[in-house]
Design a protein around this motif. Structure first.
Motif, PDB file in Angstrom:
ATOM      1  N   SER A  65       0.876  -1.162   0.000  1.00  0.00           N
ATOM      2  CA  SER A  65       0.000   0.000   0.000  1.00  0.00           C
ATOM      3  C   SER A  65       0.919   1.218   0.000  1.00  0.00           C
ATOM      4  N   GLY A  66       0.970   1.920  -1.097  1.00  0.00           N
ATOM      5  CA  GLY A  66       1.890   3.048  -1.234  1.00  0.00           C
ATOM      6  C   GLY A  66       3.183   2.589  -1.886  1.00  0.00           C
ATOM      7  N   THR A  67       4.117   3.529  -1.986  1.00  0.00           N
ATOM      8  CA  THR A  67       5.392   3.236  -2.641  1.00  0.00           C
ATOM      9  C   THR A  67       6.390   2.554  -1.705  1.00  0.00           C
ATOM     10  N   GLY A  68       6.088   2.571  -0.405  1.00  0.00           N
ATOM     11  CA  GLY A  68       6.954   1.897   0.556  1.00  0.00           C
ATOM     12  C   GLY A  68       8.002   2.787   1.186  1.00  0.00           C
ATOM     13  N   ASP A  69       8.053   4.056   0.786  1.00  0.00           N
ATOM     14  CA  ASP A  69       9.108   4.923   1.308  1.00  0.00           C
ATOM     15  C   ASP A  69       8.584   6.209   1.944  1.00  0.00           C
ATOM     16  N   LYS A  70       7.312   6.177   2.382  1.00  0.00           N
ATOM     17  CA  LYS A  70       6.717   7.343   3.040  1.00  0.00           C
ATOM     18  C   LYS A  70       5.975   6.896   4.293  1.00  0.00           C
ATOM     19  N   VAL A  71       5.878   7.787   5.269  1.00  0.00           N
ATOM     20  CA  VAL A  71       5.134   7.482   6.491  1.00  0.00           C
ATOM     21  C   VAL A  71       3.709   7.098   6.106  1.00  0.00           C
ATOM     22  N   GLY A  72       3.256   5.978   6.643  1.00  0.00           N
ATOM     23  CA  GLY A  72       1.925   5.466   6.344  1.00  0.00           C
ATOM     24  C   GLY A  72       1.917   4.359   5.300  1.00  0.00           C
ATOM     25  N   ASP A  73       2.974   4.275   4.484  1.00  0.00           N
ATOM     26  CA  ASP A  73       3.055   3.190   3.507  1.00  0.00           C
ATOM     27  C   ASP A  73       3.204   1.869   4.262  1.00  0.00           C
ATOM     28  N   SER A  74       2.696   0.796   3.658  1.00  0.00           N
ATOM     29  CA  SER A  74       2.736  -0.486   4.361  1.00  0.00           C
ATOM     30  C   SER A  74       2.706  -1.645   3.379  1.00  0.00           C
ATOM     31  N   GLY A 118       1.947 -15.971   4.435  1.00  0.00           N
ATOM     32  CA  GLY A 118       2.814 -17.060   4.013  1.00  0.00           C
ATOM     33  C   GLY A 118       2.487 -18.364   4.714  1.00  0.00           C
ATOM     34  N   ASN A 119       3.430 -19.269   4.652  1.00  0.00           N
ATOM     35  CA  ASN A 119       3.249 -20.580   5.277  1.00  0.00           C
ATOM     36  C   ASN A 119       3.320 -20.459   6.803  1.00  0.00           C
ATOM     37  N   ASP A 120       3.294 -21.590   7.490  1.00  0.00           N
ATOM     38  CA  ASP A 120       3.319 -21.579   8.959  1.00  0.00           C
ATOM     39  C   ASP A 120       4.571 -20.926   9.518  1.00  0.00           C
ATOM     40  N   LYS A 121       5.691 -21.035   8.815  1.00  0.00           N
ATOM     41  CA  LYS A 121       6.950 -20.448   9.299  1.00  0.00           C
ATOM     42  C   LYS A 121       6.926 -18.919   9.221  1.00  0.00           C
ATOM     43  N   VAL A 122       6.277 -18.392   8.200  1.00  0.00           N
ATOM     44  CA  VAL A 122       6.248 -16.945   7.950  1.00  0.00           C
ATOM     45  C   VAL A 122       5.027 -16.281   8.590  1.00  0.00           C
ATOM     46  N   GLY A 123       3.913 -16.975   8.582  1.00  0.00           N
ATOM     47  CA  GLY A 123       2.700 -16.433   9.180  1.00  0.00           C
ATOM     48  C   GLY A 123       2.065 -15.345   8.341  1.00  0.00           C
ATOM     49  N   GLU A 124       1.365 -14.468   9.036  1.00  0.00           N
ATOM     50  CA  GLU A 124       0.661 -13.368   8.377  1.00  0.00           C
ATOM     51  C   GLU A 124       0.804 -12.116   9.221  1.00  0.00           C
ATOM     52  N   GLY A 125       0.903 -10.973   8.547  1.00  0.00           N
ATOM     53  CA  GLY A 125       0.986  -9.724   9.282  1.00  0.00           C
ATOM     54  C   GLY A 125       1.108  -8.526   8.372  1.00  0.00           C
ATOM     55  N   GLU A 126       1.392  -7.395   9.002  1.00  0.00           N
ATOM     56  CA  GLU A 126       1.520  -6.130   8.292  1.00  0.00           C
ATOM     57  C   GLU A 126       2.704  -5.359   8.862  1.00  0.00           C
ATOM     58  N   GLN A 127       3.357  -4.598   7.999  1.00  0.00           N
ATOM     59  CA  GLN A 127       4.430  -3.717   8.435  1.00  0.00           C
ATOM     60  C   GLN A 127       4.185  -2.358   7.810  1.00  0.00           C
ATOM     61  N   SER A 128       4.228  -1.306   8.633  1.00  0.00           N
ATOM     62  CA  SER A 128       3.978   0.041   8.117  1.00  0.00           C
ATOM     63  C   SER A 128       5.050   1.011   8.598  1.00  0.00           C
ATOM     64  N   VAL A 129       5.359   1.967   7.741  1.00  0.00           N
ATOM     65  CA  VAL A 129       6.362   2.990   8.049  1.00  0.00           C
ATOM     66  C   VAL A 129       5.750   3.999   9.017  1.00  0.00           C
ATOM     67  N   THR A 130       6.422   4.210  10.164  1.00  0.00           N
ATOM     68  CA  THR A 130       5.938   5.189  11.139  1.00  0.00           C
ATOM     69  C   THR A 130       6.840   6.426  11.217  1.00  0.00           C
TER      70      THR A 130
END
Length: 176
Positions: free
Chosen positions: A73-82, A87-99
């Motif tokens: 979501s977004g270009t990945g290089d601005k606050v709020g981009d995420s 993935g599989n059981d090893k990776v799981g699921e989640g989100e990472q966002s720029v703060t």
């Protein structure tokens, strides 16, 4: 047979003692960090650190599942981009966002883990000049629940392996 039962009893007793000590002695505040010096100016290193899309090129966590699905979501290089990963059981699921982002100096993100465990963490990538190169410090902070406190030594070992691999890959890419 009695000797085997005694040995088994001692092992169970030691496990119970460890669990009690871990729950009482280990802090709920978790911090892990690792650094590497890269033989490149921080502007060049930043090209590989300052964007979530570039981060995922060397990030070992996303490489742990060749079929991982990442949606940005977004270009990945601005606050709020995420980005969201699943993935599989090893990776799981989640989100990472720029703060927070300071070009050529730091990228701070919030991690929200959905699976296999619900939780939040803060990750930092800090660049500082060191000699003719750049020191990159990668850290993560979060709060451990009781079960995670018991698993702390295993977490430390896993984080050390993953951070070492990631920073090693970043070093190779940035020094090209």
């Amino acid at each position: 047979m009695k000797t085997l039962l005694k040995i088994l009893g001692v092992i169970i007793l030691l496990a119970v003692v460890y669990v009690i000590i871990a729950m009482l002695a280990f802090s709920k505040d978790y911090h892990f960090e690792k650094s590497v010096v890269i033989n490149a100016p921080k502007e060049k290193v930043w090209q590989h650190v300052g964007s979530l899309k570039e981060y995922n090129v060397w990030d070992p966590f996303s490489k742990a599942d060749k079929d991982i699905v990442i949606t940005y979501s977004g270009t990945g290089d601005k606050v709020g981009d995420s980005y969201h990963w699943k993935g599989n059981d090893k990776v799981g699921e989640g989100e990472q966002s720029v703060t927070e982002i300071v070009p050529n100096e730091k990228l701070i993100t919030k991690l929200h883990f959905i699976k296999p465990f619900e939780g939040d963490a803060k990750a930092n990538l800090i660049l500082t000049p060191e000699g003719n190169g750049t020191k990159v410090t990668w850290s993560i902070d979060n709060e451990l629940n009781t079960m995670m406190k018991i698993m702390k030594p295993m977490m430390d070992s896993n984080m050390n392996t993953m951070f070492e691999q990631g920073l090693g890959d970043l070093k190779k890419i940035a020094e090209k």
